[in-house]
Design a protein around this motif. Structure first.
Motif, PDB file in Angstrom:
ATOM      1  N   LEU A 189      23.930 131.967  13.671  1.00 35.03           N
ATOM      2  CA  LEU A 189      24.773 132.566  14.979  1.00 35.03           C
ATOM      3  C   LEU A 189      24.890 134.007  14.869  1.00 35.03           C
ATOM      4  CD1 LEU A 189      27.192 131.908  16.776  1.00 35.03           C
ATOM      5  CD2 LEU A 189      28.697 132.109  14.640  1.00 35.03           C
ATOM      6  N   PHE A 190      24.566 134.815  13.743  1.00 34.10           N
ATOM      7  CA  PHE A 190      24.583 136.133  13.717  1.00 34.10           C
ATOM      8  C   PHE A 190      23.153 136.516  14.514  1.00 34.10           C
ATOM      9  CE2 PHE A 190      23.656 140.261  12.053  1.00 34.10           C
ATOM     10  CZ  PHE A 190      24.720 140.995  12.177  1.00 34.10           C
ATOM     11  N   ALA A 191      21.933 135.836  14.345  1.00 34.09           N
ATOM     12  CA  ALA A 191      20.853 136.205  14.801  1.00 34.09           C
ATOM     13  C   ALA A 191      20.938 136.090  16.195  1.00 34.09           C
ATOM     14  CB  ALA A 191      19.623 135.466  14.158  1.00 34.09           C
ATOM     15  N   PHE A 192      21.645 134.782  16.851  1.00 32.07           N
ATOM     16  CA  PHE A 192      21.617 134.709  18.112  1.00 32.07           C
ATOM     17  C   PHE A 192      22.344 135.803  18.843  1.00 32.07           C
ATOM     18  CE2 PHE A 192      23.672 132.632  21.605  1.00 32.07           C
ATOM     19  CZ  PHE A 192      22.839 131.973  22.365  1.00 32.07           C
ATOM     20  N   VAL A 193      23.423 136.169  18.277  1.00 37.63           N
ATOM     21  CA  VAL A 193      24.209 137.088  18.952  1.00 37.63           C
ATOM     22  C   VAL A 193      23.311 138.604  19.111  1.00 37.63           C
ATOM     23  CG1 VAL A 193      26.156 138.958  18.790  1.00 37.63           C
ATOM     24  CG2 VAL A 193      26.387 136.557  18.283  1.00 37.63           C
ATOM     25  N   GLN A 194      22.625 138.794  17.980  1.00 39.32           N
ATOM     26  CA  GLN A 194      21.631 139.851  18.058  1.00 39.32           C
ATOM     27  C   GLN A 194      20.427 139.606  19.212  1.00 39.32           C
ATOM     28  OE1 GLN A 194      21.795 143.109  16.581  1.00 39.32           O
ATOM     29  NE2 GLN A 194      23.950 142.277  15.646  1.00 39.32           N
ATOM     30  N   ILE A 195      20.013 138.714  19.223  1.00 40.94           N
ATOM     31  CA  ILE A 195      18.944 138.400  20.305  1.00 40.94           C
ATOM     32  C   ILE A 195      19.356 138.400  21.691  1.00 40.94           C
ATOM     33  CG2 ILE A 195      17.356 136.682  21.009  1.00 40.94           C
ATOM     34  CD1 ILE A 195      17.113 135.577  17.934  1.00 40.94           C
ATOM     35  N   MET A 196      20.532 137.894  22.020  1.00 45.48           N
ATOM     36  CA  MET A 196      21.078 137.969  23.313  1.00 45.48           C
ATOM     37  C   MET A 196      21.494 139.273  23.874  1.00 45.48           C
ATOM     38  SD  MET A 196      19.984 135.022  24.072  1.00 45.48           S
ATOM     39  CE  MET A 196      20.750 135.021  25.680  1.00 45.48           C
ATOM     40  N   GLN A 197      21.603 140.270  23.205  1.00 48.14           N
ATOM     41  CA  GLN A 197      22.104 141.547  23.340  1.00 48.14           C
ATOM     42  C   GLN A 197      21.186 141.956  24.559  1.00 48.14           C
ATOM     43  OE1 GLN A 197      22.580 144.289  20.232  1.00 48.14           O
ATOM     44  NE2 GLN A 197      24.621 143.496  19.529  1.00 48.14           N
ATOM     45  N   PRO A 198      21.932 142.694  25.609  1.00 51.06           N
ATOM     46  CA  PRO A 198      20.922 143.210  26.822  1.00 51.06           C
ATOM     47  C   PRO A 198      19.876 144.228  26.338  1.00 51.06           C
ATOM     48  CG  PRO A 198      23.284 143.937  26.893  1.00 51.06           C
ATOM     49  CD  PRO A 198      23.093 143.188  25.632  1.00 51.06           C
ATOM     50  N   MET A 199      18.746 144.197  26.811  1.00 44.84           N
ATOM     51  CA  MET A 199      17.711 145.280  26.347  1.00 44.84           C
ATOM     52  C   MET A 199      18.118 146.706  26.518  1.00 44.84           C
ATOM     53  SD  MET A 199      15.486 143.632  24.754  1.00 44.84           S
ATOM     54  CE  MET A 199      14.453 145.197  24.815  1.00 44.84           C
ATOM     55  N   ALA A 200      18.772 146.876  27.997  1.00 40.50           N
ATOM     56  CA  ALA A 200      18.988 148.356  28.394  1.00 40.50           C
ATOM     57  C   ALA A 200      20.435 147.988  28.858  1.00 40.50           C
ATOM     58  CB  ALA A 200      17.974 148.925  29.616  1.00 40.50           C
ATOM     59  N   PHE A 411      15.038 136.335  26.247  1.00 36.85           N
ATOM     60  CA  PHE A 411      15.205 138.025  25.483  1.00 36.85           C
ATOM     61  C   PHE A 411      13.672 138.613  26.268  1.00 36.85           C
ATOM     62  CE2 PHE A 411      13.975 140.666  22.294  1.00 36.85           C
ATOM     63  CZ  PHE A 411      14.855 141.394  21.909  1.00 36.85           C
ATOM     64  N   CYS A 412      12.671 137.904  25.804  1.00 35.39           N
ATOM     65  CA  CYS A 412      11.345 138.579  26.345  1.00 35.39           C
ATOM     66  C   CYS A 412      11.247 139.021  27.600  1.00 35.39           C
ATOM     67  CB  CYS A 412       9.994 137.609  26.007  1.00 35.39           C
ATOM     68  SG  CYS A 412      10.083 137.473  24.093  1.00 35.39           S
ATOM     69  N   LEU A 413      11.897 137.884  28.547  1.00 34.34           N
ATOM     70  CA  LEU A 413      11.776 137.963  30.096  1.00 34.34           C
ATOM     71  C   LEU A 413      12.634 139.026  30.455  1.00 34.34           C
ATOM     72  CD1 LEU A 413      11.590 134.184  31.067  1.00 34.34           C
ATOM     73  CD2 LEU A 413       9.580 135.971  30.963  1.00 34.34           C
ATOM     74  N   ARG A 414      13.683 139.058  29.947  1.00 34.87           N
ATOM     75  CA  ARG A 414      14.583 140.127  30.442  1.00 34.87           C
ATOM     76  C   ARG A 414      14.157 141.539  30.082  1.00 34.87           C
ATOM     77  NH1 ARG A 414      20.579 139.097  28.190  1.00 34.87           N
ATOM     78  NH2 ARG A 414      20.858 140.811  29.190  1.00 34.87           N
ATOM     79  N   ALA A 415      13.501 141.517  28.748  1.00 33.51           N
ATOM     80  CA  ALA A 415      12.854 143.050  28.475  1.00 33.51           C
ATOM     81  C   ALA A 415      11.773 143.321  29.190  1.00 33.51           C
ATOM     82  CB  ALA A 415      12.735 142.854  27.123  1.00 33.51           C
ATOM     83  N   ALA A 416      11.124 142.335  29.653  1.00 30.72           N
ATOM     84  CA  ALA A 416       9.689 142.643  30.560  1.00 30.72           C
ATOM     85  C   ALA A 416      10.347 143.076  31.864  1.00 30.72           C
ATOM     86  CB  ALA A 416       8.893 141.475  30.604  1.00 30.72           C
ATOM     87  N   HIS A 417      11.511 142.339  32.359  1.00 31.09           N
ATOM     88  CA  HIS A 417      11.919 142.795  33.827  1.00 31.09           C
ATOM     89  C   HIS A 417      12.280 144.159  33.972  1.00 31.09           C
ATOM     90  CE1 HIS A 417      13.826 142.043  37.641  1.00 31.09           C
ATOM     91  NE2 HIS A 417      14.865 142.593  37.221  1.00 31.09           N
ATOM     92  N   VAL A 418      12.659 144.855  32.875  1.00 35.71           N
ATOM     93  CA  VAL A 418      13.137 146.189  33.108  1.00 35.71           C
ATOM     94  C   VAL A 418      11.807 147.270  33.082  1.00 35.71           C
ATOM     95  CG1 VAL A 418      14.175 148.267  31.579  1.00 35.71           C
ATOM     96  CG2 VAL A 418      14.911 146.014  31.374  1.00 35.71           C
TER      97      VAL A 418
END
Length: 585
Positions: A189-200, A411-418
């Motif tokens: 659960l803790f890792a899921f919250v960290q992973i889903m944080q917005p990249m920017a 997470f990866c797709l959102r980061a790449a979109h930036v």
């Protein structure tokens, strides 16, 4: 959104920067949609025999897969075409309408940048930023979005690494106890919250005070005290039986750290070295003229109009007309404009081959491919979950794996979109600043007594007016066509600055201060008036008589009398002696 069509110009047919990303979104969306439909097909026979709870769960999974697939497809469809009108990218400052005086704080900022001949960058603050910028020195020259993404991603990497370390300690210490199942649930659960944080997100560029000091403290406490606390409460926790997702959490954390590393490599290739040439070209001239100073502003407007890029009007950020009131005083005038921004060459991935072969886009393509791979793995796992449900088999581990892979994929797709949305432009900033003092006078041309043609004019005399011209070629960048545009580089253009200054100076010093007829009709009428003036003054009496139809009178010859050599008295023509002094003729 505006779109402009011109069959003679391809100016606004910009390459689509989201080509590679769209391929990944379409593939992921299509796979998810097919997975949802396949799940529904698999459960049809179960529903025909009678709907039960298991069938309803499978239908729910199918709906979730199709919903996620439609969302992916919608994202791709929105980005399939990239319309870019002349009102894009966004202006650097509020635009002033034509023939209207105006200014803004944004325009003042960029004028001060030209005046200072340098670009200012915000100083990074805080311990985490100090560590990050020491590892990536060129990051200080990056656009704001890149810096925010780098700082946020660096924090996420540290948070996930600390979570993984703490998780491994707990797993090794209590993996064989009755609380083993709870380890995976808590850390998952803790890792899921960290992973889903917005990249920017909204984290600031300055200081890691806004980048989660409190969260880091929580992570340290969790890493150090987590195993101890878990050992203390292990005996009081309800047993979870065979439920354990520790392996899934480990794989998810490793995938998340791998995506952070790939994103870091992609971001590093987006950086540029310290600018080799920073500044603007400034030319200063003194101008003396006998005309209203607004004539220079009008001439500058005409000159700049001839230099419009592809006949697109410049973006005017400042206009100040000179105010001349009274017989003497001071005045100031200025004009600040930017030419239409145009895209820089080879800054957009034109296809998959170009993206893979270009160092600028290689790691970004890898990050997008990693996101797609995680989505594929999550889709397969979700379909397996539906089969396990129908066969009444345990699904906790497979379901946790599907959720973790979907999380890492998004997470990866959102980061790449930036980074895919980056577009670089080049344009010119032109600033002309005029200051001086004036005196007004009345000028009269022509003899005020005998001349038949006279001219008078109220003249504004300007001595040694100061004129400064700044010209700089600037590099700007956007991340999304409607997003904020940032200045990232500038180079002086001395040739253009000198040319503008000389043209304005030559124009000002050649202004006429005498009012006289200039048209052909004015000259003909003036010639006829001169003839009539001669008649009135008696200087062309003979021509006047002939004009009236008379005859030329015979000339009258008057006799010339001799004079005495001694006294100068007049003498008769046949006299031999002067009657006044007696001197012989």
């Amino acid at each position: 959104m505006s779109y402009e069509f011109n069959p003679e110009s391809k100016l606004f047919e910009f390459p689509n920067p989201y080509k590679i990303e769209n391929m990944a979104w379409l593939a992921a969306g299509g796979l998810l949609t097919l997975g949802g439909i396949g799940t529904l097909v698999a459960v049809r026979e179960r529903i025909a025999l009678g709907a039960d709870l298991a069938a309803l769960k499978v239908i729910g999974i199918a709906v979730l897969l199709m919903g996620l697939g439609f969302w992916f497809l919608a994202r791709a469809f929105v980005q399939l075409r990239y319309f870019f009108g002349r009102n894009r990218p966004a202006s650097l400052a509020p635009v002033v309408a034509a023939d209207v005086d105006g200014d803004s704080n944004g325009a003042k900022h960029y004028k001060e940048t030209l005046r200072q001949n340098a670009i200012s960058y915000p100083e990074p603050k805080g311990a985490l930023n100090g560590l990050l910028y020491s590892m990536m020195p060129a990051l200080i020259f990056a656009p704001r979005v890149i810096r925010q993404a780098a700082q946020s991603q660096f924090y996420n990497f540290l948070a996930l690494a600390a979570t993984l370390a703490s998780f491994l300690v707990c797993w090794l210490a209590f993996g064989q106890s009755g609380a083993a199942g709870w380890i995976g649930l808590v850390y998952g659960l803790f890792a899921f919250v960290q992973i889903m944080q917005p990249m920017a997100g909204s984290r600031g560029v300055n200081g890691d005070e806004q980048v989660g000091k409190g969260s880091l403290i929580v992570l340290v406490l969790l890493a150090v005290l987590g195993p101890v606390l878990l050992g203390m409460v292990a005996g009081h926790l309800p047993p979870l039986g065979q439920l354990s997702i520790n392996g899934v959490v480990f794989v998810g954390l490793v995938c998340a750290l791998l995506s952070c590393a790939v994103f870091g490599m992609a971001l590093k290739n987006q950086l540029r070295a310290a600018p080799a040439a920073v500044g603007s070209a400034r030319v200063m001239e003194t101008v003396t003229m006998n005309a209203h100073p607004n004539k220079l502003i009008e001439e500058l407007d005409r000159i700049l109009m001839t230099r419009w890029y592809s006949n697109i009007p410049n973006r005017r950020y400042t206009r100040r007309s000179p105010q001349v009131d009274g017989r003497q005083g001071q005045f100031a005038a200025e004009m600040f404009e930017e030419t239409q921004p145009r895209p820089q060459a080879d800054r957009v991935a034109e296809g998959l081959g170009h993206a893979v072969s270009s160092p600028r886009f290689f790691w970004l393509t890898c990050l997008t491919a990693l996101g797609l791979a995680c989505v594929v793995a999550g889709t397969i796992a979700a379909m397996l979950v539906s089969q396990h449900i129908l066969q009444a088999e345990p699904v906790a581990g497979t379901m946790a794996f599907a959720v973790s892979q979907f999380a890492v994929g998004v997470f990866c797709l959102r980061a790449a979109h930036v980074l895919w949305g980056r577009f670089d432009f080049v344009s010119e900033l032109i600033w002309v600043d005029i200051n001086g003092s004036y005196e007004s006078a009345q000028m009269h041309i022509g003899n005020q007594v005998t001349s038949q043609v006279q001219s008078s004019k109220n003249v504004i005399n300007i001595e040694s007016m100061t004129m400064r011209v700044w010209v700089s070629e600037i590099d700007t960048v956007i991340f999304g066509k409607d997003e904020y545009r940032q200045l990232v580089g500038m180079r002086g253009v001395p040739a253009l600055a000198n040319e503008l200054a000389q043209m304005l100076k030559g124009f000002g010093e050649t202004r006429a201060s005498i009012v006289a007829p200039s048209s052909q009709q004015d000259l003909e009428r003036a010639h006829n008036m001169a003839l009539i003036g001669k008649v009135v003054a008696g200087q062309a009496a003979v021509d006047a008589v002939e004009l009236l139809g008379g005859h030329r009178p015979a000339p009258v010859v008057m006799p010339v009398l001799p004079m005495c050599r001694q006294c100068g008295a007049g003498m008769e023509s046949d006299a031999r002696f002067c009657t006044d002094c007696g001197t012989a003729a």
